[in-house]
Write a protein that holds these residues in place. Sequence first.
Motif, PDB file in Angstrom:
ATOM      1  N   THR A  65      -5.148 -37.553   4.316  1.00  0.00           N
ATOM      2  CA  THR A  65      -4.024 -37.974   5.168  1.00  0.00           C
ATOM      3  C   THR A  65      -4.543 -38.536   6.485  1.00  0.00           C
ATOM      4  N   LEU A  66      -4.040 -39.727   6.837  1.00  0.00           N
ATOM      5  CA  LEU A  66      -4.499 -40.412   8.043  1.00  0.00           C
ATOM      6  C   LEU A  66      -3.712 -39.938   9.255  1.00  0.00           C
ATOM      7  N   LEU A  67      -4.447 -39.440  10.273  1.00  0.00           N
ATOM      8  CA  LEU A  67      -3.897 -39.072  11.574  1.00  0.00           C
ATOM      9  C   LEU A  67      -4.716 -39.821  12.633  1.00  0.00           C
ATOM     10  N   TYR A  68      -4.090 -40.288  13.730  1.00  0.00           N
ATOM     11  CA  TYR A  68      -4.838 -41.094  14.697  1.00  0.00           C
ATOM     12  C   TYR A  68      -4.208 -40.968  16.077  1.00  0.00           C
ATOM     13  N   ASN A  69      -4.948 -41.470  17.099  1.00  0.00           N
ATOM     14  CA  ASN A  69      -4.455 -41.400  18.482  1.00  0.00           C
ATOM     15  C   ASN A  69      -4.026 -42.781  18.968  1.00  0.00           C
ATOM     16  N   ASP A  70      -3.587 -42.836  20.237  1.00  0.00           N
ATOM     17  CA  ASP A  70      -3.063 -44.094  20.795  1.00  0.00           C
ATOM     18  C   ASP A  70      -4.124 -45.184  20.828  1.00  0.00           C
ATOM     19  N   ALA A  71      -5.363 -44.822  21.172  1.00  0.00           N
ATOM     20  CA  ALA A  71      -6.412 -45.834  21.294  1.00  0.00           C
ATOM     21  C   ALA A  71      -6.745 -46.467  19.943  1.00  0.00           C
ATOM     22  N   TYR A  72      -6.424 -45.779  18.849  1.00  0.00           N
ATOM     23  CA  TYR A  72      -6.716 -46.294  17.504  1.00  0.00           C
ATOM     24  C   TYR A  72      -5.638 -47.261  17.010  1.00  0.00           C
ATOM     25  N   ARG A  73      -4.433 -47.215  17.610  1.00  0.00           N
ATOM     26  CA  ARG A  73      -3.301 -47.989  17.116  1.00  0.00           C
ATOM     27  C   ARG A  73      -3.588 -49.492  17.024  1.00  0.00           C
ATOM     28  N   PRO A  74      -4.230 -50.119  18.054  1.00  0.00           N
ATOM     29  CA  PRO A  74      -4.457 -51.577  17.960  1.00  0.00           C
ATOM     30  C   PRO A  74      -5.259 -51.993  16.742  1.00  0.00           C
ATOM     31  N   MET A  75      -6.165 -51.123  16.255  1.00  0.00           N
ATOM     32  CA  MET A  75      -6.952 -51.483  15.075  1.00  0.00           C
ATOM     33  C   MET A  75      -6.073 -51.630  13.833  1.00  0.00           C
ATOM     34  N   LEU A  76      -4.928 -50.952  13.809  1.00  0.00           N
ATOM     35  CA  LEU A  76      -4.062 -50.984  12.644  1.00  0.00           C
ATOM     36  C   LEU A  76      -3.218 -52.253  12.579  1.00  0.00           C
ATOM     37  N   GLY A  77      -3.061 -52.938  13.723  1.00  0.00           N
ATOM     38  CA  GLY A  77      -2.233 -54.138  13.733  1.00  0.00           C
ATOM     39  C   GLY A  77      -0.802 -53.806  13.364  1.00  0.00           C
ATOM     40  N   ASN A  78      -0.248 -54.578  12.424  1.00  0.00           N
ATOM     41  CA  ASN A  78       1.140 -54.336  12.016  1.00  0.00           C
ATOM     42  C   ASN A  78       1.251 -53.695  10.638  1.00  0.00           C
ATOM     43  N   LYS A  79       0.260 -52.896  10.289  1.00  0.00           N
ATOM     44  CA  LYS A  79       0.352 -52.162   9.023  1.00  0.00           C
ATOM     45  C   LYS A  79       1.581 -51.263   9.052  1.00  0.00           C
ATOM     46  N   PRO A  80       2.368 -51.238   7.977  1.00  0.00           N
ATOM     47  CA  PRO A  80       3.648 -50.513   8.011  1.00  0.00           C
ATOM     48  C   PRO A  80       3.479 -48.994   7.965  1.00  0.00           C
ATOM     49  N   ALA A  81       4.007 -48.287   8.960  1.00  0.00           N
ATOM     50  CA  ALA A  81       4.112 -46.822   9.016  1.00  0.00           C
ATOM     51  C   ALA A  81       2.869 -46.116   8.488  1.00  0.00           C
ATOM     52  N   PRO A  82       1.718 -46.297   9.143  1.00  0.00           N
ATOM     53  CA  PRO A  82       0.491 -45.715   8.578  1.00  0.00           C
ATOM     54  C   PRO A  82       0.370 -44.208   8.793  1.00  0.00           C
ATOM     55  N   LEU A  83       1.066 -43.618   9.762  1.00  0.00           N
ATOM     56  CA  LEU A  83       0.892 -42.206  10.067  1.00  0.00           C
ATOM     57  C   LEU A  83       1.279 -41.354   8.855  1.00  0.00           C
ATOM     58  N   GLY A  84       0.384 -40.456   8.474  1.00  0.00           N
ATOM     59  CA  GLY A  84       0.668 -39.527   7.384  1.00  0.00           C
ATOM     60  C   GLY A  84       0.383 -40.066   6.005  1.00  0.00           C
ATOM     61  N   LYS A  85       0.005 -41.359   5.871  1.00  0.00           N
ATOM     62  CA  LYS A  85      -0.334 -41.909   4.559  1.00  0.00           C
ATOM     63  C   LYS A  85      -1.806 -41.638   4.247  1.00  0.00           C
ATOM     64  N   PRO A  86      -2.214 -41.662   2.963  1.00  0.00           N
ATOM     65  CA  PRO A  86      -3.641 -41.544   2.631  1.00  0.00           C
ATOM     66  C   PRO A  86      -4.424 -42.706   3.236  1.00  0.00           C
ATOM     67  N   ILE A  87      -5.601 -42.399   3.742  1.00  0.00           N
ATOM     68  CA  ILE A  87      -6.394 -43.429   4.398  1.00  0.00           C
ATOM     69  C   ILE A  87      -6.801 -44.523   3.432  1.00  0.00           C
ATOM     70  N   ASP A  88      -7.016 -44.165   2.139  1.00  0.00           N
ATOM     71  CA  ASP A  88      -7.394 -45.192   1.175  1.00  0.00           C
ATOM     72  C   ASP A  88      -6.241 -46.136   0.866  1.00  0.00           C
ATOM     73  N   GLU A  89      -4.985 -45.692   1.099  1.00  0.00           N
ATOM     74  CA  GLU A  89      -3.825 -46.583   0.944  1.00  0.00           C
ATOM     75  C   GLU A  89      -3.671 -47.482   2.162  1.00  0.00           C
ATOM     76  N   VAL A  90      -3.875 -46.911   3.354  1.00  0.00           N
ATOM     77  CA  VAL A  90      -3.725 -47.700   4.577  1.00  0.00           C
ATOM     78  C   VAL A  90      -4.788 -48.778   4.652  1.00  0.00           C
ATOM     79  N   TRP A  91      -6.031 -48.431   4.356  1.00  0.00           N
ATOM     80  CA  TRP A  91      -7.139 -49.379   4.435  1.00  0.00           C
ATOM     81  C   TRP A  91      -7.605 -49.774   3.034  1.00  0.00           C
ATOM     82  N   ALA A  92      -6.658 -50.097   2.160  1.00  0.00           N
ATOM     83  CA  ALA A  92      -6.987 -50.405   0.754  1.00  0.00           C
ATOM     84  C   ALA A  92      -7.942 -51.587   0.644  1.00  0.00           C
TER      85      ALA A  92
END
Length: 703
Positions: A65-92
């Motif tokens: 399960t992916l958990l992250y802080n504010d400084a990490y948010r820009p790396m995600l861009g506009n990926k949809p609702a990444p909090l709480g999803k599996p990291i392999d799904e978010v960064w497939a």
Amino acid sequence: MPTPAPTPDDFPAGDSRMAAEFRAFDWSTHVLGPTAGWPVVLRVAVNMMLASSFPQCMAWGPQRTLLYNDAYRPMLGNKPAPLGKPIDEVWAEVWPDIRPLLERAYAGEATFVEDLPLVVERHGRPEQAWFTFCYSPVRDERGQVLGMLDTALETTGKMLAEQRLTEAAASLERQVAERTADRNRLWQLSSDLMLVARLDGVVLAVNPAWTQLLGWREDETLGADVMQLVHDDDRQASLAQLQQLAQGHALHRFDNRMRHRDGSYRWISWTATPGDGALSAVGRDVTAEREQADALRRTEEMLRHSQKMEAVGQLTGGLAHDFNNLLQGITGSLQLMERLIDRGRHGELGRYITSARGAARRAATLTHRLLAFSRRQTLAPRPTDLNELVAGMEELIHRSLGPGIELQHAPAPGLWLTRVDADQLESALLNLCINARDAMPDGGRLQLTLANLQLADEAAALDLPAGDYVALSVTDTGTGMPPEVVARAFDPFFTTKPIGRGTGLGLSMVYGFARQSGGQVQIDSAPGQGTTVRILLPRSNASVAQPAPAVAASSTHAAGPKLDGQALVVEDNAEVRMLVVEALREQGLTVTAMEDGPRALGLLQTEQPFDLLVTDVGLPGGLNGRQLADAAVALRPRLRVLFITGYADNAALGAADLAAGMDVLVKPFTLEALLARVKGLLEGPTAGPPQGRARPLGGPRTQ
């Protein structure tokens, strides 16, 4: 609504954006379960991660399960609702590249990877990026690995910069050689003047364009002071620019005239920069552009003059038409009266007197409308409740509309007061209602609406200062107007009504009155959709002004007690002065007449008693009527003042309301109105408390 501050018992702690998202996330349906049941090590790790200013994320549990802080948010861009999803799904898209690193961390091994190239999808498209990762296992109190903590830094900018630097370094020597050659070619071939000079203006080098453009050979300019070539009218400004360059400031655009070898001058636009104890300058010949700009400016001035003359022609044409009709009625009536008097037929004079007075009254109405359009009418503004004003006019408006038009109006609760001339506003409202009636020949509905309005940023588009306003809207269900008619609706003498049905001054009068009152008028209309005219008037914070007591207009020949007192009449027009003096004397007043302000003030400084001053506003001699009245009241506090004015110069009357004991009467006026105002003043309050008898100007005041 702002997010409530977290309490000491809230998890996770802190007021960061991600802390708030953690608290707002519904963990009860998530595989991790409610946060209250999370392991202590996870809660501690999350709090530490959220408190860090470095970009960090966690993969927790078997599901990663992916958990992250504010400084990490820009790396995600506009990926949809990444909090709480599996990291392999978010960064497939990059999972094959980062999976080995994550598995090593889950196996208990810390890893560090610098500038790892990855093709990520976070803005809707693949993009090349570089990252530095530090993967660390997260263990519980028994040493078992439950998750992974990643401190991640994106190094894309650095890597791209290094690539560019490498490419630039590889070609630097070639570029230097090419640019040196280009500079030499530019110096030789440029049609712009190029100059290197000392900071005091002594020329060190010039390019061949000096000869081509100004006729000067290189040997004639080297060692000379460049200011010797500057036009005398431009030399002072040019010296100031040279001083700025000597102080280290660059010159971005400066135009002056430089002398040609044949004695003529060319306009040159200079750009210059100082450096290494000298200045480098480039000058472009803009003579043709300046001449074109001057020609364009002259053409624009001629166009504006033509447009002004067209507007004046329309205005004077409308005035001539209406005033010629009115003058014909007056002069024709006077000629017929002369003939009847010569024949002794006095009994037939009445109808011609009535006709002449009616034409004069219509002429006065026309001038008042013109003054309203030009915003120069005399206004008597006071705090006014528009709910009461409109309610008081409802019966009159209903009668004016006729039975085929339904009138709708309801008071607006909590309506602000506005500072306005109530009589002029009533006239404007009645005018709008009659216009609306004419637009509904087959009947319809007229709605009067009142509302408070606060203008901020949109005020500038309305040419109004930001603030509070009261809006009065008149809406009809009539024929409406096309855009080209709306654009000209406020023009004087513009009308779409048939000949003889309108003067074309109604809306222009409403517009001028609103603007002079500090407000605005808007029209919203379309063919077949009806019309809304909205008047905006500024809010007043004062209390409602009490209306002045009504004074009955006595006939000049009415029986009754005569007036008693001394009056001073100051009027530069002989005919008006004669009429006012005779009317006041006929009513029993002792009247003294003067033609200008200075002589009238000299008389007021004497011992001669006066109870009333009747003065025109615009007077010759350097002292206008308001200045005369102020000086007179200072000398004689019990003096009453009546201003009479035909020009309605509000600047002369002053922006403040008239004091007690003062009134204003607009020309042309009837003698009945004049005597009614005089009677009201003499029987009303004075301009100030009794202060003793008059004193000479500058002398001691008697207490």
